[in-house]
Design an enzyme around this catalytic site. Sequence first.
Site, PDB file in Angstrom:
ATOM      1  N   ASP A 128      -1.406  -0.555   5.935  1.00  0.00           N
ATOM      2  CA  ASP A 128      -1.522   0.094   7.252  1.00  0.00           C
ATOM      3  C   ASP A 128      -2.940   0.199   7.788  1.00  0.00           C
ATOM      4  O   ASP A 128      -3.126   0.696   8.892  1.00  0.00           O
ATOM      5  CB  ASP A 128      -0.945   1.512   7.185  1.00  0.00           C
ATOM      6  CG  ASP A 128      -1.826   2.447   6.353  1.00  0.00           C
ATOM      7  OD1 ASP A 128      -2.155   2.082   5.199  1.00  0.00           O
ATOM      8  OD2 ASP A 128      -2.213   3.514   6.853  1.00  0.00           O
ATOM      9  N   ASP A 183       0.881  -1.166   0.000  1.00  0.00           N
ATOM     10  CA  ASP A 183       0.000   0.000   0.000  1.00  0.00           C
ATOM     11  C   ASP A 183       0.930   1.230   0.000  1.00  0.00           C
ATOM     12  O   ASP A 183       2.134   1.101   0.246  1.00  0.00           O
ATOM     13  CB  ASP A 183      -0.866  -0.065   1.269  1.00  0.00           C
ATOM     14  CG  ASP A 183      -1.596   1.225   1.513  1.00  0.00           C
ATOM     15  OD1 ASP A 183      -2.384   1.627   0.639  1.00  0.00           O
ATOM     16  OD2 ASP A 183      -1.389   1.832   2.586  1.00  0.00           O
ATOM     17  N   ASP A 204      -0.069   5.201   0.959  1.00  0.00           N
ATOM     18  CA  ASP A 204      -0.270   6.211   2.019  1.00  0.00           C
ATOM     19  C   ASP A 204      -0.326   5.557   3.401  1.00  0.00           C
ATOM     20  O   ASP A 204      -1.129   4.650   3.632  1.00  0.00           O
ATOM     21  CB  ASP A 204      -1.580   6.975   1.795  1.00  0.00           C
ATOM     22  CG  ASP A 204      -1.536   7.852   0.546  1.00  0.00           C
ATOM     23  OD1 ASP A 204      -0.448   8.343   0.216  1.00  0.00           O
ATOM     24  OD2 ASP A 204      -2.592   8.047  -0.075  1.00  0.00           O
TER      25      ASP A 204
HETATM   26  O1  LIG Z   1      -7.022   7.082   0.353  1.00  0.00           O
HETATM   27  C1  LIG Z   1      -6.119   7.234  -0.486  1.00  0.00           C
HETATM   28  O2  LIG Z   1      -6.184   8.081  -1.393  1.00  0.00           O
HETATM   29  C2  LIG Z   1      -4.910   6.358  -0.527  1.00  0.00           C
HETATM   30  O3  LIG Z   1      -4.716   5.523   0.540  1.00  0.00           O
HETATM   31  P1  LIG Z   1      -3.802   4.200   0.470  1.00  0.00           P
HETATM   32  O4  LIG Z   1      -2.508   4.513  -0.253  1.00  0.00           O
HETATM   33  O5  LIG Z   1      -3.593   3.940   1.916  1.00  0.00           O
HETATM   34  O6  LIG Z   1      -4.632   3.170  -0.242  1.00  0.00           O
HETATM   35 MG   LIG Z   2      -2.716   3.192   3.534  1.00  0.00          MG
END
Ligand SMILES: O=C(O)COP(=O)(O)O
Ligand SMILES: [Mg+2]
Length: 219
Positions: free
Chosen positions: A165, A7, A9
């Site tokens: 996460d 993942d 973010d």
């Molecule tokens: O919500 C987002 O835009 C991205 O979140 P993620 O990288 O944790 O999937």
């Molecule tokens: Mg994430």
Amino acid sequence: MKAIIFDLDGTLIDSAPDIHAAVNKMLAEVGQSELTLDTVRSFIGNGVPKLIERVIGAHGLAMDDHATLLAMFMRHYDADPATLTTLYPNAEKVITDFAAEGFRMGICTNKPEAPTRAILAAFGIDGMFDVVIGGDTLPVKKPDPAPLNAAVKALDQSITIYVGDSEVDAETATRAGLPFALFTEGYRKSPVSALAHDAKFADFAELPGIVNRLAALPA
Ligand SMILES: O=C(O)COP(=O)(O)O
Ligand SMILES: [Mg+2]
């Protein structure tokens, strides 16, 4: 050979400060007051359309303005997606070591694909990932398992582990039937015990040991 899908973010990168900045630039444009970093961080994980919905809810704005606000947010975020963003400690070293060992790696995030690719390039790590699936790559997003399944298929290895996460990532891994390693220092909203996971770590230095252990488990 093995594959690891990450993942983005709250997992590889702490991107909330740039997302927060873009949200506040959007809010300033429509004459609204700022939201705090903690509030915006809590809105991340289900993709940008959901983030904007949550901002609209927090300010009591009109849902009719969703498309306009989303376009404004993307203009600000695309213009500056990585200035305040940082890789989590040891993440770059560990993925560099995985690449050197011959692991195939991918990204499966709900962040749209264009800023995802821009951020990976800004950190000079784009070349390490053989597949990048963003929140707008397919018609559906996590927790639908389709994006993660697409990444698994593209990497085409006998064993694939997902690292994330959040509640969304844990559910996605379960639905895709993948072993899941939970990074506990990201944007999760509930206690670790509430998320299905096969392993957890607070420091990326722990991840190589976890990956070797999970890869050795019977499928
Ligand atoms: O919500 C987002 O835009 C991205 O979140 P993620 O990288 O944790 O999937
Ligand atoms: Mg994430």
